[in-house]
Design an enzyme around this catalytic site. Structure first.
Site, mmCIF file in Angstrom:
data_model
loop_
_atom_site.group_PDB
_atom_site.id
_atom_site.type_symbol
_atom_site.label_atom_id
_atom_site.label_comp_id
_atom_site.label_asym_id
_atom_site.label_seq_id
_atom_site.Cartn_x
_atom_site.Cartn_y
_atom_site.Cartn_z
ATOM 1 N N ASP A 168 73.052 51.487 48.818
ATOM 2 C CA ASP A 168 71.704 51.617 48.241
ATOM 3 C C ASP A 168 71.102 52.979 48.578
ATOM 4 O O ASP A 168 69.991 53.081 49.091
ATOM 5 C CB ASP A 168 70.805 50.492 48.751
ATOM 6 C CG ASP A 168 71.320 49.123 48.354
ATOM 7 O OD1 ASP A 168 70.691 48.486 47.491
ATOM 8 O OD2 ASP A 168 72.361 48.687 48.878
ATOM 9 N N ASP A 197 74.558 50.322 44.271
ATOM 10 C CA ASP A 197 73.253 50.944 44.001
ATOM 11 C C ASP A 197 73.292 52.423 44.384
ATOM 12 O O ASP A 197 73.019 52.801 45.514
ATOM 13 C CB ASP A 197 72.107 50.211 44.704
ATOM 14 C CG ASP A 197 71.738 48.923 44.002
ATOM 15 O OD1 ASP A 197 72.344 48.612 42.960
ATOM 16 O OD2 ASP A 197 70.829 48.224 44.487
ATOM 17 N N TYR A 200 69.777 55.153 41.417
ATOM 18 C CA TYR A 200 68.456 54.592 41.070
ATOM 19 C C TYR A 200 67.818 55.344 39.907
ATOM 20 O O TYR A 200 66.600 55.433 39.788
ATOM 21 C CB TYR A 200 67.532 54.576 42.291
ATOM 22 C CG TYR A 200 67.911 53.487 43.263
ATOM 23 C CD1 TYR A 200 67.251 52.272 43.270
ATOM 24 C CD2 TYR A 200 68.971 53.661 44.158
ATOM 25 C CE1 TYR A 200 67.618 51.259 44.143
ATOM 26 C CE2 TYR A 200 69.352 52.656 45.023
ATOM 27 C CZ TYR A 200 68.669 51.461 45.014
ATOM 28 O OH TYR A 200 69.040 50.460 45.882
ATOM 29 N N ASN A 234 73.330 46.190 41.350
ATOM 30 C CA ASN A 234 72.480 45.795 40.220
ATOM 31 C C ASN A 234 71.841 46.995 39.525
ATOM 32 O O ASN A 234 71.527 46.927 38.332
ATOM 33 C CB ASN A 234 71.386 44.822 40.672
ATOM 34 C CG ASN A 234 70.546 45.365 41.813
ATOM 35 O OD1 ASN A 234 71.055 45.610 42.902
ATOM 36 N ND2 ASN A 234 69.261 45.538 41.581
ATOM 37 N N HIS A 301 78.031 43.510 46.688
ATOM 38 C CA HIS A 301 76.685 44.082 46.737
ATOM 39 C C HIS A 301 75.638 43.102 47.256
ATOM 40 O O HIS A 301 74.855 43.429 48.142
ATOM 41 C CB HIS A 301 76.272 44.598 45.356
ATOM 42 C CG HIS A 301 74.946 45.317 45.383
ATOM 43 N ND1 HIS A 301 74.747 46.479 46.105
ATOM 44 C CD2 HIS A 301 73.749 45.030 44.798
ATOM 45 C CE1 HIS A 301 73.490 46.884 45.965
ATOM 46 N NE2 HIS A 301 72.866 46.022 45.181
ATOM 47 N N HIS A 311 65.611 39.287 48.044
ATOM 48 C CA HIS A 311 66.895 38.857 47.485
ATOM 49 C C HIS A 311 67.459 37.650 48.240
ATOM 50 O O HIS A 311 68.676 37.476 48.310
ATOM 51 C CB HIS A 311 67.907 40.011 47.512
ATOM 52 C CG HIS A 311 67.397 41.268 46.866
ATOM 53 N ND1 HIS A 311 66.981 41.295 45.561
ATOM 54 C CD2 HIS A 311 67.233 42.536 47.350
ATOM 55 C CE1 HIS A 311 66.581 42.531 45.270
ATOM 56 N NE2 HIS A 311 66.725 43.288 46.321
ATOM 57 N N HIS A 338 72.252 45.827 48.874
ATOM 58 C CA HIS A 338 71.203 45.113 48.118
ATOM 59 C C HIS A 338 69.899 44.946 48.885
ATOM 60 O O HIS A 338 68.833 45.309 48.393
ATOM 61 C CB HIS A 338 71.733 43.764 47.649
ATOM 62 C CG HIS A 338 70.994 43.178 46.484
ATOM 63 N ND1 HIS A 338 70.467 43.952 45.466
ATOM 64 C CD2 HIS A 338 70.694 41.888 46.172
ATOM 65 C CE1 HIS A 338 69.885 43.164 44.572
ATOM 66 N NE2 HIS A 338 70.005 41.907 44.983
ATOM 67 N N VAL A 339 69.939 44.358 50.085
ATOM 68 C CA VAL A 339 68.739 44.218 50.906
ATOM 69 C C VAL A 339 68.556 45.521 51.675
ATOM 70 O O VAL A 339 69.454 45.958 52.400
ATOM 71 C CB VAL A 339 68.860 43.035 51.881
ATOM 72 C CG1 VAL A 339 67.628 42.943 52.771
ATOM 73 C CG2 VAL A 339 69.052 41.736 51.108
ATOM 74 N N HIS A 340 67.384 46.131 51.551
ATOM 75 C CA HIS A 340 67.175 47.482 52.080
ATOM 76 C C HIS A 340 66.841 47.440 53.566
ATOM 77 O O HIS A 340 65.735 47.792 54.000
ATOM 78 C CB HIS A 340 66.092 48.200 51.278
ATOM 79 C CG HIS A 340 66.444 48.326 49.840
ATOM 80 N ND1 HIS A 340 65.513 48.595 48.859
ATOM 81 C CD2 HIS A 340 67.633 48.212 49.191
ATOM 82 C CE1 HIS A 340 66.108 48.634 47.675
ATOM 83 N NE2 HIS A 340 67.403 48.400 47.866
#
Length: 447
Positions: A168, A197, A200, A234, A301, A311, A338-340
């Site tokens: 990400d 990711d 962006y 995503n 992801h 999420h 996915h989870v930041h």
């Protein structure tokens, strides 16, 4: 009366035991006390030096490499030219050889809304020697640019190798700190396992593909010299071009690298029973020879075990489909993004539940992988700071900070994992864990 009293006392005792069990299950590991100053996360401006276009007519830009075959003695070189297609030839030679060889590739372009791409080149260099430094040149005939890479050692059970882990990423000021922190880490990752990711660009109107170009130039300083192994996230789902091109391209695959067998799964491609991805994974896992590649690593992801209120449970359906396989084949570790934020799980599984038996709580399982979320690259959406409370028992360590990780394989039995937050010195390990291989050294890590 006495009988009723006995029943009541027994019921109370059972209730107390149940409560104690629930408390034991709900009490998790460690939530970091480190408090990162929360600041607005913004993309670097388009005139930032890290986005600088290389000088010269038709100079190659966004140069990047990835593994080009299953075992690591081929490399795919990709780059973009802007003024004209130019040559898709790569000239390359090993460090100790004067003989220069050539490989020729293909060029393509695309259009999306009001954006027209440059000329995108992909060239595969094959039959490389293992554990060898190669130099390569792209931009033949106009403005040549020279880079280098080192091929991995030949696949084998006791071959040490160091992977970096980033997810990400995006292209903010924090993204730049993450990449710089990784580059300066004294443990020196040799290949990046990227957890999805990327740019962006979809944050902008019409999914502005100019931001793909800036991102490509931003990461060139790393990915032109060491391969990044890509996982789709995503933010890589762009439906209109997919439909327009009738694409059915899968985003799941496997590679061998040194002593590791790496399986990449696609969280946003179909994975239900009898789908292409399901069938592929069902056939792929039995192929893994742990006497050749002891370390079995899975990349995806969307995390399966996640105690943030971001999420939450998005990976649950994929977990239901595949977790029993991961336990059966003794996967060592699963990395997700996915989870930041950052989170590391205990070795747990939740495979006993069969809809009616009520056994639906994760339990410690030494045949299960450790699940690690590294979605903390620094992207424009910012940190995930809202955690579920109480911390669940499956969660060993969690922290809302930007950073990267290192997975350092020592031999067939041991590997060392460390997570590094951007605020610390380059050598500081904010979280760390010795991994004992599930096939060769299945030590009970819960003790």
């Amino acid at each position: 009366m006495g009988l009723l009293g006995s029943v009541s006392s027994s019921s109370s005792l059972i209730a107390i035991i149940l409560v104690l069990n629930v408390v034991a299950l709900c009490n998790g590991g460690m939530t970091s006390t480190f408090v990162r100053k929360v600041e607005k996360t913004i993309d670097m401006p388009l005139d930032s030096d890290v986005f600088k276009v290389p000088a010269g007519y038709n100079a190659p830009q966004q140069v990047h490499i990835t593994q080009g075959d299953h075992v690591g003695n081929a490399v795919i070189v990709s780059w973009v030219t802007v003024d004209e297609p130019g040559s898709s030839t790569v000239i390359y030679w090993s460090e100790n050889s004067k003989e220069k060889k050539q490989a020729k590739g293909k060029v393509l372009t695309y259009e999306f809304y009001n954006y027209k791409s440059g000329y995108i080149h992909h060239t595969t260099i094959r039959k490389l020697k293992f554990n060898t430094k190669y130099y390569y040149v792209v931009g033949i005939g106009h403005t040549p640019r020279k880079f280098w890479f080192i091929t991995p050692p030949e696949v084998g059970p006791d071959v040490p190798y160091t992977f970096g882990l980033i997810g990400d990423l995006g292209q903010t000021f924090d993204s730049n700190r993450t990449l710089a922190h990784y580059e300066q880490n004294p443990q020196k990752g040799k290949t990046v396992l990227f957890l999805g990711d990327l740019s962006y660009a979809d944050h902008y109107p019409n999914q502005d593909n100019v931001r793909w170009d800036t991102w490509g130039r931003f990461i060139e300083r790393s990915v032109a010299y060491q391969p990044w192994i890509w996982t789709a996230g995503n933010h890589e789902i762009i439906l209109p071009p997919k439909l327009a091109s009738n694409s059915t391209a899968p985003f799941w695959y496997s590679i061998k690298r040194a002593s590791a067998y790496i399986i990449v799964l696609a969280s946003y491609s179909a994975y239900g029973k009898y789908t292409l991805q399901y069938t592929w994974l069902e056939q792929e896992l039995p192929k893994v020879n742990r006497t050749e590649t002891p370390w079995l690593i899975v990349l995806l992801h969307s995390p399966w075990y996640n105690s943030y209120n971001y999420h939450y449970m998005e990976g649950e359906t994929m977990r239901v489909m595949f977790e029993a396989w991961f336990v059966r084949y003794k996967v060592d570790v699963v990395f997700a993004g996915h989870v930041h934020a950052y989170e590391r799980s205990e070795r747990v599984s939740n495979v006993a539940y069969n809809i009616v038996n009520g056994i639906c709580t994760p339990v410690k399982d030494q045949s299960a992988p450790v699940y690690i979320t590294i979605g903390d690259g620094g992207n424009i959406e910012g940190l995930a700071t809202n955690m579920t409370e109480p911390q669940p028992a499956y969660s060993a360590y969690r922290e809302a900070s930007f950073g990267h990780a290192i997975f350092d394989i020592k031999n067939r039995t041991h590997a060392y994992f460390s997570w590094h937050r951007n605020q610390d010195g380059y050598a500081v390990e904010a979280d760390k864990l010795w991994f004992f291989n599930r096939y060769w050294n299945p030590v009970d890590e819960s003790k």
